[in-house]
Structure formats: structure tokens, C-alpha cells
Scaffold this motif. Structure first.
Motif, PDB file in Angstrom:
ATOM      1  N   TYR A  20       1.156  -1.210  -0.434  1.00 47.84           N
ATOM      2  CA  TYR A  20       0.026  -0.019   0.025  1.00 47.84           C
ATOM      3  C   TYR A  20       0.972   1.916   0.242  1.00 47.84           C
ATOM      4  N   VAL A  21       2.080   1.317   0.422  1.00 45.53           N
ATOM      5  CA  VAL A  21       2.723   2.525   1.116  1.00 45.53           C
ATOM      6  C   VAL A  21       3.514   2.493  -0.764  1.00 45.53           C
ATOM      7  N   ASN A  22       4.516   1.445  -1.507  1.00 40.96           N
ATOM      8  CA  ASN A  22       4.713   1.389  -2.483  1.00 40.96           C
ATOM      9  C   ASN A  22       2.871   1.944  -3.898  1.00 40.96           C
ATOM     10  N   GLU A  23       1.375   1.497  -3.770  1.00 39.49           N
ATOM     11  CA  GLU A  23       1.371   2.260  -4.651  1.00 39.49           C
ATOM     12  C   GLU A  23       0.705   3.376  -3.926  1.00 39.49           C
ATOM     13  N   ALA A  24       0.621   3.936  -2.897  1.00 39.06           N
ATOM     14  CA  ALA A  24       0.358   5.140  -2.684  1.00 39.06           C
ATOM     15  C   ALA A  24       0.406   6.333  -2.896  1.00 39.06           C
ATOM     16  N   PRO A  25      -0.269   7.363  -4.378  1.00 40.23           N
ATOM     17  CA  PRO A  25       0.177   8.179  -5.035  1.00 40.23           C
ATOM     18  C   PRO A  25       0.614   9.152  -3.919  1.00 40.23           C
ATOM     19  N   GLU A  26       1.381  10.220  -4.854  1.00 40.60           N
ATOM     20  CA  GLU A  26       2.366  11.271  -4.376  1.00 40.60           C
ATOM     21  C   GLU A  26       2.035  11.962  -3.139  1.00 40.60           C
ATOM     22  N   GLY A  27       2.029  12.396  -1.883  1.00 47.58           N
ATOM     23  CA  GLY A  27       1.690  13.292  -0.989  1.00 47.58           C
ATOM     24  C   GLY A  27       0.347  12.092   0.014  1.00 47.58           C
ATOM     25  N   TYR A  28      -0.075  11.258  -0.086  1.00 47.88           N
ATOM     26  CA  TYR A  28      -0.340  10.482   0.824  1.00 47.88           C
ATOM     27  C   TYR A  28       0.496  10.976   1.872  1.00 47.88           C
ATOM     28  N   VAL A  29       0.034  10.553   3.195  1.00 54.60           N
ATOM     29  CA  VAL A  29       0.325  10.691   4.847  1.00 54.60           C
ATOM     30  C   VAL A  29       0.129   8.590   5.111  1.00 54.60           C
ATOM     31  N   ILE A  30       0.789   8.690   5.701  1.00 58.29           N
ATOM     32  CA  ILE A  30       1.180   7.701   6.426  1.00 58.29           C
ATOM     33  C   ILE A  30       1.081   7.306   7.780  1.00 58.29           C
ATOM     34  N   THR A  31       0.081   6.550   8.880  1.00 55.58           N
ATOM     35  CA  THR A  31       0.614   7.097  10.327  1.00 55.58           C
ATOM     36  C   THR A  31       0.656   5.168  11.491  1.00 55.58           C
ATOM     37  N   ILE A  32       1.992   5.174  11.270  1.00 56.01           N
ATOM     38  CA  ILE A  32       1.947   4.050  12.214  1.00 56.01           C
ATOM     39  C   ILE A  32       1.365   3.605  13.976  1.00 56.01           C
ATOM     40  N   ALA A  33       1.198   3.647  14.567  1.00 54.54           N
ATOM     41  CA  ALA A  33       0.273   4.521  16.323  1.00 54.54           C
ATOM     42  C   ALA A  33       0.055   2.700  16.431  1.00 54.54           C
ATOM     43  N   GLU A  34       0.591   3.253  18.092  1.00 57.94           N
ATOM     44  CA  GLU A  34       0.269   2.270  18.756  1.00 57.94           C
ATOM     45  C   GLU A  34      -1.239   1.737  18.555  1.00 57.94           C
ATOM     46  N   PRO A  35      -2.243   0.792  19.303  1.00 59.89           N
ATOM     47  CA  PRO A  35      -3.791   0.665  18.748  1.00 59.89           C
ATOM     48  C   PRO A  35      -3.773   1.150  19.780  1.00 59.89           C
ATOM     49  N   THR A  36      -5.506   1.613  19.449  1.00 60.33           N
ATOM     50  CA  THR A  36      -6.273   2.205  20.396  1.00 60.33           C
ATOM     51  C   THR A  36      -7.383   1.186  20.881  1.00 60.33           C
ATOM     52  N   ARG A  37      -8.409   2.112  22.313  1.00 58.06           N
ATOM     53  CA  ARG A  37      -8.704   0.770  23.051  1.00 58.06           C
ATOM     54  C   ARG A  37     -10.053   0.567  22.042  1.00 58.06           C
ATOM     55  N   SER A  38     -10.379  -1.312  22.601  1.00 55.57           N
ATOM     56  CA  SER A  38     -11.400  -1.464  21.880  1.00 55.57           C
ATOM     57  C   SER A  38     -12.850  -1.277  22.202  1.00 55.57           C
ATOM     58  N   LEU A  39     -13.630  -1.533  21.867  1.00 55.33           N
ATOM     59  CA  LEU A  39     -15.182  -0.838  21.842  1.00 55.33           C
ATOM     60  C   LEU A  39     -15.165  -1.235  23.213  1.00 55.33           C
ATOM     61  N   ASP A  40     -15.531  -2.306  24.076  1.00 57.79           N
ATOM     62  CA  ASP A  40     -15.602  -2.885  25.071  1.00 57.79           C
ATOM     63  C   ASP A  40     -14.810  -2.273  26.172  1.00 57.79           C
ATOM     64  N   ALA A  41     -13.896  -1.942  25.899  1.00 56.68           N
ATOM     65  CA  ALA A  41     -13.010  -1.127  26.789  1.00 56.68           C
ATOM     66  C   ALA A  41     -13.143   0.626  26.844  1.00 56.68           C
ATOM     67  N   ASN A  42     -13.926   1.104  25.513  1.00 58.63           N
ATOM     68  CA  ASN A  42     -14.770   2.625  25.928  1.00 58.63           C
ATOM     69  C   ASN A  42     -16.095   2.130  26.455  1.00 58.63           C
ATOM     70  N   ALA A  43     -16.263   1.468  26.580  1.00 58.45           N
ATOM     71  CA  ALA A  43     -17.763   1.083  26.740  1.00 58.45           C
ATOM     72  C   ALA A  43     -17.693   0.789  28.757  1.00 58.45           C
ATOM     73  N   ARG A  44     -16.982   0.584  29.223  1.00 57.50           N
ATOM     74  CA  ARG A  44     -16.371   0.173  30.145  1.00 57.50           C
ATOM     75  C   ARG A  44     -15.950   1.634  30.760  1.00 57.50           C
TER      76      ARG A  44
END
Length: 128
Positions: A20-44
Motif C-alpha cells: 500500500y505504501v508503494n502504491e500510494a500516490p504522491e502526497g499521501y500520509v502514512i501513520t504508524i501508531a499503537e492500537p487504540t482502545r477497543s469498543l468494549d474498553a470504551n463502554a467500560r
């Protein structure tokens, strides 16, 4: 190319990410991040905040779940408080939606510890 979100949990996912990085057009942005909380955690979290909101009076005030979220987020991040433009005070901090899973878990622990100290009874809805 539409938005792509991948969980890097095996070599195939990593290969797809590279493709996907190699196929992405010029100007696209990539973000690598830790996973965020789950829906269950949000409900909790929201169930716990509601319990605190219903059972705790804070310096003579009943706070909403949203206000408690701000209080606990500030406690976790040790944020600063500044005077507001039109009076009152504003907490400068990070929204829980931007927290990593670890930070979010730590915030839930703060909620539970605070609740236990104040005698909050958390319903079975928030138990694992």
C-alpha cells in the motif's frame, strides 16, 4: 486509493502495508501508531464514569460523566490548568480517544481506584 487500516500482527499484514505504501500516490500520509482502545474498553470507561457521576459529589458539585472524563484524563497525564478566557479554568490535556491502550488502561485503573476510595459501587456491567 481508499483509506487503509492494518493491524501489523503477521508477515502478510506487513507485506500488505508495504504494498500500500508503494502504491500510494504522491502526497499521501502514512501513520504508524499503537492500537487504540477497543469498543468494549470504551463502554467500560463510560459505564464507570456514569457510576462515579451518579455516586460522587465533588467539592459540592455533581459532575457529568464527560466532566469526570476530563478530571481523570488530567490526573493520568498530569496536565496543567489555566484560566479560561471568560473566567473559570481550562484543563489543557489529551483526549482519551488519542490515548494508547496502555494509557487508556491506566486511566481506567485511576477511575477504579478513585471510585473505591469514594465508596463507588461499580455494577457488573463494567466487570471483565
Amino acid at each position: 486509493m481508499s483509506k487503509r487500516i492494518l493491524k501489523l500482527n503477521n508477515s502478510l499484514a506487513r507485506q500488505a502495508a508495504c504494498r500500500y505504501v508503494n502504491e500510494a500516490p504522491e502526497g499521501y500520509v502514512i501513520t504508524i501508531a499503537e492500537p487504540t482502545r477497543s469498543l468494549d474498553a470504551n463502554a467500560r470507561l463510560w459505564a464507570s464514569l456514569a457510576e462515579v457521576s451518579n455516586q460522587v459529589e465533588w467539592y459540592g458539585n455533581k459532575l457529568t460523566s464527560e466532566e469526570w472524563k476530563t478530571v481523570f484524563s488530567a490526573a493520568l497525564k498530569k496536565e496543567k490548568v489555566v484560566p479560561g478566557i471568560n473566567g473559570g479554568f481550562v484543563v489543557c490535556g489529551q483526549s482519551p480517544s488519542k490515548m494508547s491502550k496502555r494509557e487508556f488502561s491506566d486511566m481506567l485503573e485511576i477511575v477504579y481506584a478513585f471510585g473505591a476510595d469514594k465508596g463507588v459501587v461499580f455494577s457488573d456491567v463494567v466487570a471483565d
